[in-house]
Write an enzyme that holds these catalytic residues in place. Structure first.
Site, PDB file in Angstrom:
ATOM      1  N   HIS A 145     -51.089 -33.301   2.445  1.00 42.23           N
ATOM      2  CA  HIS A 145     -52.339 -33.134   1.705  1.00 42.23           C
ATOM      3  C   HIS A 145     -53.553 -33.082   2.629  1.00 42.23           C
ATOM      4  CE1 HIS A 145     -50.489 -33.871  -2.314  1.00 42.23           C
ATOM      5  NE2 HIS A 145     -49.585 -34.454  -1.555  1.00 42.23           N
ATOM      6  N   LYS A 165     -59.878 -42.080  35.635  1.00 40.89           N
ATOM      7  CA  LYS A 165     -60.080 -43.382  36.283  1.00 40.89           C
ATOM      8  C   LYS A 165     -61.022 -43.247  37.471  1.00 40.89           C
ATOM      9  CE  LYS A 165     -55.469 -45.195  35.167  1.00 40.89           C
ATOM     10  NZ  LYS A 165     -54.222 -45.738  35.738  1.00 40.89           N
ATOM     11  N   GLU A 218     -46.902 -37.157  28.732  1.00 44.27           N
ATOM     12  CA  GLU A 218     -47.131 -37.561  30.114  1.00 44.27           C
ATOM     13  C   GLU A 218     -46.062 -37.002  31.043  1.00 44.27           C
ATOM     14  OE1 GLU A 218     -49.416 -41.515  31.362  1.00 44.27           O
ATOM     15  OE2 GLU A 218     -47.297 -41.885  31.013  1.00 44.27           O
TER      16      GLU A 218
END
Length: 426
Positions: free
Chosen positions: A300, A414, A279
């Protein structure tokens, strides 16, 4: 207490008079608070300036929660929960149940099944709620608080207010207004400290203290880091060194950083680190994408890609020198699993060998690596490490000529949600 940095190349070759001048300018601008986003540089000297009165108030409140509740539900998202979650998970002993208080997080997603099961789980338990939001209108925590506030009022009636604690803006916001109206206990999110830098404020300290951990030691570690990393020395300051290494790798096309840890307890510290750097740096089409792996598990799975995939990534190992508990591999009579060659070796020592072997293999495959080593996992060292990352992140973003403290891109999704759900004004 120390943090050491190791790099797969000669660090001194990265240095130049021009870089030193740039770093010194960043240092001076931060110190004088004239840098980009200077309104949010309050974290710089917070560990050394936090008042004893606030710490005592947090401790007293935490002790009250522990004496009256079985569960503390912390409602928040992003920096409002990741810091405390990271510290609590790092300091908690696996499989060891805390009989005094359980800390549960909500509001970090919109998940009806999770919230419904949470409400069912807390029936029959004594509950306190700590809702954390600067505005009080952040969608995900606000939704969770709407349900939990109703639950608390239905269950506790007029005494519900004494079991709801608000951490919010000092001067404005919907949550502050509600807290005043209802008489909730309040703590403040400082105006000059953003969410992802807020773990050493009441945002992080109250849940950490309620979980039973020593916030005085946590702050002491951060204060020691403030002293250690708050000076300008690009040769001996690990926070600056880490930022310089990241910038050099970024400029050479390594745009993905993978934080690798061998300690399961540090999983949420890796999550906190991802928010901090992602951010802070991901702007203006710049920045390094932060990712994480747990070794040796992910050797793995993702280990294949790291070894042989695209060469646009580098690896940062977070290593712990000493651990509090360990096991030693025993010798077997029949040696059917062919492990007797490891007899007498501790599992921590095995992971140290695995680190060196993995780092060398990945380097041979074209993956540069950095190793960050801390002495041990406790409140003091975790506080020290978190502040180190904050300081390094600021330098790293400023080297990219980015404001580390805003997040304009977060608003895009948003806005679309609000439009699609026909929120008034949108």
């Amino acid at each position: 207490m120390d943090i050491t940095i190791g790099f797969s190349d000669d660090y001194t070759q990265l240095l130049s008079p021009e870089l030193e001048k740039r770093l010194e300018t960043i240092y001076n601008d931060m110190k004088s608070k004239t840098a980009f986003g200077s309104d949010y540089l309050g974290w710089l000297n917070w560990p050394s300036s936090i008042s004893q009165e606030l710490l005592e108030e947090i401790k007293t409140t935490a002790n009250h929660i522990r004496s009256t509740s079985d569960v503390l539900i912390v409602i928040g998202i992003g920096g409002s929960y990741l810091g405390s979650k990271a510290v609590i998970e790092a300091l908690s002993i696996p499989f060891e149940k805390n009989d005094s208080l359980e800390v549960i997080f909500a509001g970090h997603s919109v998940n009806g099944s999770y919230l419904k099961k949470l409400l069912k789980y807390i029936d029959g338990k004594e509950v306190t709620v700590n809702v954390i939001s600067k505005s009080g209108t952040t969608t995900e925590p606000a939704i969770a608080f709407r349900f939990l506030r109703q639950y608390m009022e239905n269950r506790y009636g007029s005494s519900a207010a004494s079991r709801i604690i608000v951490t919010t803006d000092q001067e404005k916001g919907a949550l502050r207004s509600l807290a005043i109206e209802q008489g909730y206990k309040r703590f403040v999110v400082p105006n000059d400290i953003g969410g992802r830098y807020s773990v050493f404020t009441a945002v992080g300290l109250l849940p950490i203290a309620a979980a039973g951990f020593n916030i005085i030691e946590l702050i002491a570690g951060a204060k020691k880091a403030e002293e250690q990393f708050g000076h300008f020395d690009m040769h001996n300051n690990p926070a600056i060194q880490y930022a310089v290494l990241r910038k050099r790798l970024h400029d050479n096309g390594y745009i993905i950083e993978i934080m690798a840890s061998f300690e399961e307890r540090l999983k949420y510290l890796q999550e906190w680190w991802k928010q901090l750097f992602g951010e802070s740096e991901g702007k203006n089409k710049k920045g390094i994408f932060p990712s994480s792996v747990q070794y040796s598990t992910d050797l793995h799975s993702l280990g294949q890609y790291i070894q042989d995939g695209q060469r646009n990534l580098f690896e940062t190992f977070l290593m712990v020198k000493n651990i509090d508990e360990d096991l030693t591999i025993l010798e077997s009579n029949n040696n059917g699993d062919e492990l007797n060659y490891l007899s007498g070796l501790s599992l921590h020592a095995f992971n140290k060998v695995c680190h060196e072997a993995t780092a060398n293999a990945h380097l041979d495959g074209g993956v540069p690596h950095i190793t960050i080593t801390i002495d041990q996992i406790d409140e003091m060292h975790i506080g020290h490490l978190l502040y180190f990352y904050m300081m390094a992140c600021a330098y790293s973003a400023y080297l990219l000529e980015i404001n580390p403290f805003d997040q304009p891109g977060v608003e895009a999704y948003k806005t679309n949600i609000f439009k699609m759900l026909k929120k008034p004004v949108y």
